[in-house]
Write a protein that holds these residues in place. Sequence first.
Motif, short mmCIF file in Angstrom:
data_model
loop_
_atom_site.label_atom_id
_atom_site.label_comp_id
_atom_site.label_asym_id
_atom_site.label_seq_id
_atom_site.Cartn_x
_atom_site.Cartn_y
_atom_site.Cartn_z
N HIS A 202 0.88 -1.16 0.00
CA HIS A 202 0.00 0.00 0.00
C HIS A 202 0.92 1.22 0.00
N ARG A 203 1.00 1.90 -1.13
CA ARG A 203 1.98 2.98 -1.25
C ARG A 203 1.43 4.28 -0.69
N ALA A 204 1.24 4.27 0.61
CA ALA A 204 0.78 5.42 1.37
C ALA A 204 1.22 5.22 2.81
N TRP A 205 1.38 6.33 3.52
CA TRP A 205 1.76 6.21 4.93
C TRP A 205 0.52 5.92 5.76
N ALA A 206 0.71 5.23 6.85
CA ALA A 206 -0.38 4.99 7.79
C ALA A 206 -0.56 6.21 8.67
N ASP A 207 -1.75 6.80 8.64
CA ASP A 207 -2.03 7.97 9.46
C ASP A 207 -2.42 7.61 10.89
N ARG A 208 -3.05 6.45 11.06
CA ARG A 208 -3.57 6.09 12.38
C ARG A 208 -3.66 4.58 12.53
N LEU A 209 -3.30 4.08 13.70
CA LEU A 209 -3.51 2.68 14.02
C LEU A 209 -4.98 2.44 14.32
N SER A 210 -5.52 1.37 13.78
CA SER A 210 -6.90 0.99 14.11
C SER A 210 -6.89 0.04 15.30
N VAL A 211 -7.70 0.35 16.30
CA VAL A 211 -7.83 -0.49 17.48
C VAL A 211 -9.30 -0.87 17.63
N VAL A 212 -9.58 -2.15 17.63
CA VAL A 212 -10.95 -2.66 17.72
C VAL A 212 -11.04 -3.59 18.93
N ARG A 213 -11.93 -3.27 19.86
CA ARG A 213 -12.14 -4.07 21.07
C ARG A 213 -10.82 -4.36 21.79
N GLY A 214 -10.00 -3.30 21.92
CA GLY A 214 -8.76 -3.42 22.68
C GLY A 214 -7.65 -4.16 21.98
N ARG A 215 -7.71 -4.26 20.63
CA ARG A 215 -6.71 -5.00 19.88
C ARG A 215 -6.36 -4.25 18.60
N ALA A 216 -5.07 -4.21 18.24
CA ALA A 216 -4.66 -3.63 16.96
C ALA A 216 -5.28 -4.41 15.83
N ALA A 217 -5.90 -3.68 14.89
CA ALA A 217 -6.67 -4.36 13.84
C ALA A 217 -6.40 -3.80 12.46
N PRO A 356 6.24 -8.14 20.84
CA PRO A 356 4.90 -7.73 21.24
C PRO A 356 4.92 -6.54 22.20
N THR A 357 3.88 -5.70 22.11
CA THR A 357 3.68 -4.61 23.05
C THR A 357 2.56 -4.99 24.02
N ALA A 358 2.21 -4.06 24.89
CA ALA A 358 1.11 -4.29 25.83
C ALA A 358 -0.25 -4.24 25.15
N LEU A 359 -0.30 -3.75 23.91
CA LEU A 359 -1.54 -3.75 23.14
C LEU A 359 -1.60 -5.02 22.31
N PRO A 360 -2.53 -5.92 22.56
CA PRO A 360 -2.61 -7.15 21.78
C PRO A 360 -2.66 -6.87 20.28
N GLY A 361 -1.89 -7.66 19.54
CA GLY A 361 -1.87 -7.53 18.09
C GLY A 361 -0.89 -6.52 17.55
N LEU A 362 -0.27 -5.69 18.41
CA LEU A 362 0.69 -4.69 17.96
C LEU A 362 2.09 -5.10 18.38
N HIS A 363 3.00 -5.14 17.40
CA HIS A 363 4.39 -5.48 17.64
C HIS A 363 5.28 -4.33 17.15
N LEU A 364 6.46 -4.25 17.71
CA LEU A 364 7.42 -3.22 17.31
C LEU A 364 8.65 -3.85 16.67
N ALA A 365 9.17 -3.17 15.66
CA ALA A 365 10.48 -3.49 15.08
C ALA A 365 11.09 -2.14 14.71
N THR A 366 11.62 -1.46 15.70
CA THR A 366 12.09 -0.10 15.50
C THR A 366 13.16 0.22 16.53
N GLY A 367 13.70 1.46 16.46
CA GLY A 367 14.71 1.89 17.43
C GLY A 367 16.09 1.31 17.20
#
Length: 430
Positions: A202-217, A356-367
């Motif tokens: 998807h050749r666009a930047w992500a403006d916002r993370l979607s969170v549905v029922r307490g989970r990254a979606a 994994p982060t404290a938000l289910p479904g969201l992982h980091l690969a940065t820093g």
Amino acid sequence: MQSSRPTSQSSGHRSGQPSAHPPGQPSERPSGSDVLIIGGGIVGLVTAWRAAQRGLRTAVADPLPGGGAAQVAAGMLAAVTELHYGEQTLLGLNLASVQRYPDFVTELEEASGRGTGYRACGTLAVALDADDRAQLRELHVLQQGSGLTSDWLTGRECRRLEPMLAPGVRGGLRVEGDHQIDPRRLSAALLTACERAGVVFHRAWADRLSVVRGRAAGAVLAGGRQVHADQVVLAGGSRSGGLAGVPAEVLPPVRPVKGQILRLTMPPGRPPFLSRTVRAVVRGSQIYLVPRENGELVVGATTEELGWDTTVTAGGVYGLLRDAHELVPGITELPLTETRAGLRPGSPDNAPLLGPTALPGLHLATGHHRNGVLLAPVTGEVMATVLTTGELPEVARSFTPLRFPTATGHLPTGPATAGPAASVRQEQPV
């Protein structure tokens, strides 16, 4: 560390396990995937490639995949000469990645049909005066105490290896295990390998993370398009700390660290100035020169805490050329073909955030800061394991995002303007 095994709310298989859908084929859900990776730099691409190989329907959101810091980085694979006091834990991860590099390059070049410019040429680190020689001696002691191999050389022995070095070189360290790769070619090869593995871009930047029922979606892309995913990997480099929709307590503590870098080119028919990467301490500052097989010579790099500023400055260019000239006097004869500035993703402890982060479904690969290229092989392997099992491998457990309890209130939120008090320190590679 507690690990959580993700579960899917919207698909017929467990999100942490490979999809039954054959890799390389279009997803049955046009706007959805098993994994959405936000960020298409080297870290995002290697994660996407490895995830797709594990059978996960994988998508990447980035307006220019293959761009970012890879276009500025020098590509030193320098686990030994990059060692700093207090970073012994990071050293273990760096060494694990260096050991994987030969097989990683072979596999990637076969998968993509592209070369990466990998060179097992070794590195020579030298000093030009007594104080810098003492500093290099301390590094040698640290390396030996960490179980690393490096050979101390006299100034004459250094010049025998690299005749173009200045006569004033006082001594140095030869490290046969520190090599190099061309980050631009590496990035292009990863992009092709991802495309061949069926990764959707998807050749666009992500403006916002979607969170549905307490989970990254998934995420909302620029322009308002919604992309759904069972799991999300935030691999946006220096921009990772500013993604809207990420809960404040989960937002990664990543900041932009500016680096200026130069490229010079040998005229056709001229032999190369250097046969291997050369690093030096000049008046307390560090500089490196990385010779490519095509005659290009990369000189870098500054380290500047200036927020989002990416201006190439006269002072930055002058400082690099001045120190490079002291090290290799003939360098001023070469054409200056490129000056660039990029942003490293710095973390509070200069180490990456993986898993994994404290938000289910969201992982980091940065820093990854100055080690993004170096850590590509182990990062891809670690993140693929996390995405398919929910478990963070032992090699990466010291780098869990959960080591930082909160990450709020310390990141610049917009472009910074370089003022007269801004410092320019030549130190680490981009």
